[in-house]
Design a protein around this motif. Structure first.
Motif, mmCIF file in Angstrom:
data_model
loop_
_atom_site.group_PDB
_atom_site.id
_atom_site.type_symbol
_atom_site.label_atom_id
_atom_site.label_comp_id
_atom_site.label_asym_id
_atom_site.label_seq_id
_atom_site.Cartn_x
_atom_site.Cartn_y
_atom_site.Cartn_z
ATOM 1 N N ILE A 67 0.861 -1.185 0.000
ATOM 2 C CA ILE A 67 0.000 0.000 0.000
ATOM 3 C C ILE A 67 0.898 1.235 0.000
ATOM 4 O O ILE A 67 1.764 1.380 0.879
ATOM 5 C CB ILE A 67 -0.924 0.010 1.233
ATOM 6 C CG1 ILE A 67 -1.746 -1.281 1.292
ATOM 7 C CG2 ILE A 67 -1.843 1.214 1.214
ATOM 8 C CD1 ILE A 67 -2.577 -1.425 2.553
ATOM 9 N N ALA A 118 3.048 -1.326 4.199
ATOM 10 C CA ALA A 118 2.236 -0.109 4.221
ATOM 11 C C ALA A 118 2.982 0.998 4.961
ATOM 12 O O ALA A 118 3.904 0.726 5.747
ATOM 13 C CB ALA A 118 0.898 -0.376 4.898
ATOM 14 N N TRP A 150 -7.784 -1.684 6.274
ATOM 15 C CA TRP A 150 -6.804 -0.742 6.803
ATOM 16 C C TRP A 150 -7.415 0.637 7.015
ATOM 17 O O TRP A 150 -8.452 0.967 6.444
ATOM 18 C CB TRP A 150 -5.599 -0.634 5.849
ATOM 19 C CG TRP A 150 -5.960 -0.206 4.459
ATOM 20 C CD1 TRP A 150 -6.091 1.070 4.001
ATOM 21 C CD2 TRP A 150 -6.267 -1.058 3.361
ATOM 22 N NE1 TRP A 150 -6.457 1.088 2.689
ATOM 23 C CE2 TRP A 150 -6.567 -0.227 2.249
ATOM 24 C CE3 TRP A 150 -6.309 -2.446 3.175
ATOM 25 C CZ2 TRP A 150 -6.897 -0.726 1.002
ATOM 26 C CZ3 TRP A 150 -6.646 -2.933 1.928
ATOM 27 C CH2 TRP A 150 -6.932 -2.082 0.860
#
Length: 314
Positions: A136, A268, A308
Motif C-alpha cells: 500500500i 504499508a 486498513w
C-alpha cells in the motif's frame, strides 16, 4: 484388495502375456525354418519351369496352429483384461462416492454435500505454498499527472503480488483454468491505474509490463490461463497487479482452488493500521508485523479479508 496388490497382479499378468507372445513368435519362426523349400525343375525338352512343393511334416503344422491359437488368446486376454481393469476403476469410484454419500448425507444437508462434492472431492488439482503480498503506497505525482488529477489525499495505490504452486493429483493429464483478477475502483477517474502487469507460468512470461491487462469499462480486470498438467506435475504461478483504493478501505481475496493454507504479508506506510482475518472456521495467526498465516486447508471460494485505516496519526 490394496492398490499395491492390484498393481503387482497387473505386472505379473503383463509378464505372462509377453511370455506367451514370445512363445507364439518362436512357434512361427520354427514353422518357417522347418518348412521345406519349394523345388524348381525344368523338364527335358520343355521351355517352362515346374515348381513343386513338399508338404511340411505334421508336427511342424501343429506348431503353426498352436502358435496362431496362442497369439489369438494373448490378444483377447489383453483386451479383456484392459476392459475389466477400466470397469473395476469405474466401479471403485462409484462405490467410494456411494459410501461417502451414505455416510455424510446422514449428518449434513444434501445440497451442502453436493457443494463439497463438486468443489472439493471432484477437484483434480491442489494449490500449495500460497502467498500474497500487498504493498500500500501513496499515489505518485507522475501517476496523478497521467490521470489529469490533482489528488485529494483520500486514495492510495494497492499492489498485489501472488505466488503459489499447482499440483496435478491424478495419474493422467489434466487441464485446469488458472484465474487472476483485481478489483476495479468505483471512481472511474482512477480506472486507468488498474491493471494486471505480470503473469508467469513455470517461469514462462504470459503477461508483462509492456502489454498489461487493463480494466474494462464494465469494471472488470482479470486474466485466465488454461494450464495442461502432466500426471502429478507441479507448476509455479506468479502474478502481479495494481489498483486504487481509499485510505480507509478493505480487500477481499477469494480462493478458487483447494489449498493447504495461505500466507499474507502487507507493506504499508507506518501510520496505516492494517488488519486481516479469514472467512474460515479457523482463525489466522499473526506471525509478525503486518503478517498473517492460515495453516489449514481452504475450500474453493473461502476467502481472506484485509482492511486498513490510513487516517491514523502520522
Amino acid at each position: 484388495m490394496s492398490k499395491k496388490k492390484i498393481e503387482l497382479i497387473r505386472k505379473h499378468s503383463v509378464s505372462l502375456y509377453i511370455m506367451f507372445l514370445l512363445l507364439s513368435c518362436c512357434g512361427f519362426l520354427t514353422y518357417f525354418m522347418m518348412s521345406p523349400e519349394p523345388t524348381i525343375i525344368k523338364p527335358d525338352g520343355s521351355e517352362h519351369f515346374v515348381v513343386t512343393y513338399v508338404k511340411p511334416a505334421l508336427w511342424v503344422l501343429m506348431i503353426k496352429e498352436i502358435s496362431i491359437a496362442i497369439l489369438i488368446a494373448v490378444v483377447l486376454a489383453f483386451t479383456i483384461e484392459g476392459l475389466a481393469h477400466t470397469r473395476r476403476e469405474i466401479e471403485q469410484e462409484d462405490l467410494s462416492k456411494s459410501i461417502l454419500e451414505s455416510v455424510y448425507k446422514k449428518y449434513i444437508p444434501e445440497k451442502c454435500f453436493d457443494e463439497v462434492d463438486s468443489c472439493l472431492l471432484r477437484s483434480n488439482v491442489e494449490r500449495t505454498d500460497y502467498s500474497i503480498h500487498y504493498k500500500i503506497r501513496e499515489i505518485t505525482q507522475e501517476e496523478l499527472d497521467e490521470l489529469g488529477l490533482d489528488g485529494n489525499g483520500e486514495h492510495c495505490v494497492v499492489e498485489a503480488f501472488n505466488r503459489y504452486q499447482v499440483r496435478n493429483l491424478l495419474d493422467e493429464n489434466v487441464t485446469t483454468h488458472l484465474k487472476f483478477n483485481i478489483e476495479v475502483p468505483n471512481e472511474k477517474e482512477y480506472t486507468d491505474l488498474t491493471e494486471i502487469y505480470s503473469f508467469n507460468y513455470n517461469s514462462v512470461e504470459k503477461i508483462n509490463d509492456d502489454e498489461p491487462i487493463k480494466a474494462t469499462n464494465h469494471g472488470d480486470c482479470h486474466y485466465s490461463f488454461e494450464a495442461n498438467l502432466k500426471p502429478h506435475q507441479t507448476v509455479v504461478v506468479e502474478a502481479k497487479a495494481r489498483t486504487v483504493k481509499r485510505i480507509i478501505d478493505q480487500e477481499v481475496w477469494s480462493s478458487r482452488l483447494p489449498s493447504n493454507g495461505i500466507r499474507v504479508t502487507v507493506e504499508a506506510p507506518p501510520h496505516f493500521d492494517v488488519h486481516c482475518r479469514a472467512n474460515h472456521s479457523k482463525p489466522m495467526r499473526k506471525t509478525g508485523p503486518n503478517e498473517w498465516n492460515l495453516s489449514y486447508g481452504m475450500f474453493p471460494h473461502q476467502s481472506i479479508v484485509l482492511w486498513w485505516n490510513g487516517k491514523c496519526s502520522k
